[in-house]
Design an enzyme around this catalytic site. Structure first.
Site, PDB file in Angstrom:
ATOM      1  N   LYS B  84      -5.580   6.546  -3.560  1.00 32.35           N
ATOM      2  CA  LYS B  84      -4.149   6.262  -3.438  1.00 32.35           C
ATOM      3  C   LYS B  84      -3.436   7.542  -3.016  1.00 32.35           C
ATOM      4  CE  LYS B  84      -0.556   4.192  -6.435  1.00 32.35           C
ATOM      5  NZ  LYS B  84      -0.335   3.610  -7.799  1.00 32.35           N
ATOM      6  N   SER B 162       1.568  -0.901  -7.934  1.00 39.04           N
ATOM      7  CA  SER B 162       1.836  -0.026  -6.809  1.00 39.04           C
ATOM      8  C   SER B 162       0.568   0.445  -6.075  1.00 39.04           C
ATOM      9  CB  SER B 162       2.612   1.205  -7.283  1.00 39.04           C
ATOM     10  OG  SER B 162       1.816   2.000  -8.150  1.00 39.04           O
ATOM     11  N   SER B 186       0.068  -1.138 -12.426  1.00 36.74           N
ATOM     12  CA  SER B 186      -0.230  -0.792 -11.035  1.00 36.74           C
ATOM     13  C   SER B 186      -1.710  -0.822 -10.688  1.00 36.74           C
ATOM     14  CB  SER B 186       0.339   0.592 -10.698  1.00 36.74           C
ATOM     15  OG  SER B 186       1.737   0.500 -10.587  1.00 36.74           O
TER      16      SER B 186
END
Lengths: 63, 476
Positions: B84, B162, B186
């Site tokens: 990420k 996310s 997330s």
């Protein structure tokens, strides 16, 4: 298909622009007011919670 | 260069290890194939933040040199992965998914990347995310520098947030595994929506040095992968104490599911209401069948419920206060207005006004919540609940209108398990468990702190009886 970093950046920008145009138009002042009201409502909910006086905050949070 | 068959892109670690060892392809072949696939298909799902092909090939050549000498560093040796884009990678942009940080470059690697490099894993790219991990409270999936995360199972649906890029990239076979983060949901949400296995570790088990801070007392890093076993091997590599992370628990993790208690001795708490009134109608059959499959592993399912606390308001207050402090300069400088999502901008601005009284009260309630969870885990070994109430939401659906509230009088059950588990720092494993309207749904297994081996053992047993985690999105 191979993409150069420049092509990738262009794709990213166009995708973002498309995404931004799809947002529901809301006035920033209304958004801010709504966010403040959520914080206030959270505070009111917390105020109703009874916590023993000796309970310390979970500082140095350890699971 | 060897021809890489499409099934390789969806293979779990043991199979990749075996094929590398058999010299079916080299680590460089594998890295090139995955990196090219990520660069080609990543933008299709808005999953790619930055390709790192040159770096990957250089690293893969080192792996091949090791293999040639008969050296192997374990199950991640030569395995391509992504992170990420909130993890710093030396000399390359780290955008945190947000326009104000589009040009940001760090001169050091995140500890997790260092550890994976030591294990021989090959970083092929940085993956997309919701801007600033969505802490301000975003309204639309488009809240990202790379556009809305599109779900590989249906591009009109969201990949979740996310950690949108890590989940979509694993689901589409663009990386063998990925590292994402969770502050509250997330990891669990995108893994559920994209139908991939994932692990949210106990708070403090994995160093966050080099990761964007959103909430110092809530942030965790964890893997998205093919199987529970893969997650265990990845956690084994990335866990451990780190003096550079003030929240580090200083504990290591050894993946040893064979030493957990026999499954027939385990009690797993569930709530019937979660699988009935609280899930969307098309998902009910899948969740009911999944619970039956879980029972077949030998565990005993017992009805339970969470202690009644206002988990959402407690978590929101802590998150708001901490993120406002983290991003104070962004907010007060006005650069916050460059973010893509109006609700997120407003949320961050308002967060500066959280009273100290509320933050402290929330942190005191949090301690009571932790104590109550200790009591609950004296009665059950783990909790099981739907990861999300149904399949992925539509890409243009406002997230604040995503779920209908439960009817008045609905029992507590395990409602609020995501914020509750995050407040108590509990580990969770996400297990794909079926489909609803052709979209994946998943279970979350949540345990006591540091019970990862137990959760992964149950997860592996579940996956030995099901094949949901092996399914591939249409056309991939």
């Amino acid at each position: 298909m191979k993409l150069t970093r420049r092509q990738l950046a262009a794709a990213v920008v166009s995708a973002t622009a498309m995404a931004q145009t799809s947002q529901t138009p809301v006035r920033p002042t209304d958004e801010l007011q709504a966010a403040r009201e959520r914080i206030k409502a959270n505070g009111e909910t917390l105020a109703q919670q009874q916590v023993p006086m000796a309970t310390e905050p979970a500082f140095q949070f350890k699971a | 260069m060897a021809n890489i068959a499409s099934d390789v892109f969806f293979a779990a670690l043991p199979e990749l290890n075996q094929r590398l060892a058999a010299k079916e392809f080299s680590a460089e072949d594998l890295a090139r194939a995955f990196a090219e696939r990520l660069a080609q298909l990543g933008p299709r799902y808005n999953a790619l933040a930055l390709p790192l092909q040159q770096e990957a090939w250089r690293q893969a050549k080192e792996v091949d040199r090791d293999l040639k000498r008969g050296r192997t560093r374990g199950p991640l040796h030569g395995i391509p992965y992504g992170v990420k884009d909130l993890l710093s990678f030396k000399g390359q942009p780290t955008t945190w998914g947000a326009k104000p940080y589009a040009g940001q470059v760090f001169d050091y690697n995140a500890t997790v990347i260092e550890k994976l490099s030591d294990a021989g894993a090959v970083l092929t790219g940085k993956l997309a995310m919701v801007e600033l991990a969505g802490g301000g409270g975003y309204r639309l999936p488009s809240a990202s520098l790379t556009g809305p995360g599109l779900n590989p199972w249906d591009r009109t649906r969201w990949s979740g947030g996310s950690s949108s890029g890590p989940a979509a990239a694993v689901a589409a076979g663009l990386v063998a595994f990925a590292i994402g983060s969770e502050t509250s949901g997330s990891i669990v949400t995108p893994a559920s929506y994209c139908g991939v296995t994932a692990l949210r570790p106990t708070y403090g088990l994995v160093s966050r040095h080099g990761a964007m801070a959103l909430s110092w007392t809530l942030d965790k890093l964890g893997p998205f992968a093919r199987t529970a076993e893969d997650c265990g091997n990845i956690l084994h590599a990335i866990a451990g104490g780190d003096s550079k992370d003030p929240g580090s628990a200083g504990k290591s993790f050894y993946y040893t599911p064979q030493y957990t208690r026999p499954l027939k001795e385990l009690k797993i708490g569930y709530a019937a209401v979660d699988l009935d009134a609280r899930v969307e109608a098309p998902a009910r059959a899948a969740f009911q069948a999944a619970l039956e499959a879980l029972k077949e592993t030998g565990v005993e399912l017992v009805e339970t419920k969470l202690p009644p606390f206002p988990y959402g308001p407690v978590l929101s207050t802590i998150l708001a206060a901490e993120e406002a402090s983290v991003f104070e300069a962004l907010i007060t400088s006005g650069k916050v207005d460059e973010l893509a999502d109006a609700a997120q901008i407003a949320g961050l601005k308002a967060a500066l006004e959280v009273p100290a009284r509320d933050y402290l009260k929330a942190m005191r309630v949090r301690r009571v919540i932790q104590e109550e969870f200790s009591k609950l885990f004296a009665q059950v070994d783990a909790l099981v609940a739907p990861g999300r109430a149904g399949g992925a939401t539509k890409i243009d659906q406002p997230l604040d209108r995503a779920a209908a509230p439960s009817p008045a009088g609905t029992p507590q059950g395990l409602a609020g398990l995501i914020p509750a588990g995050n407040l108590a720092g509990l580990p969770a494993v996400v297990l794909p468990c079926g489909f609803a309207d052709n979209l994946p749904v998943a279970l979350q297994l949540v345990g006591a702190p540091y019970s990862e081996n137990l959760l992964l053992a149950v997860g592996a047993a579940f996956q030995s009886r099901t094949d949901w985690h092996k399914r591939r999105p249409p056309g991939l």
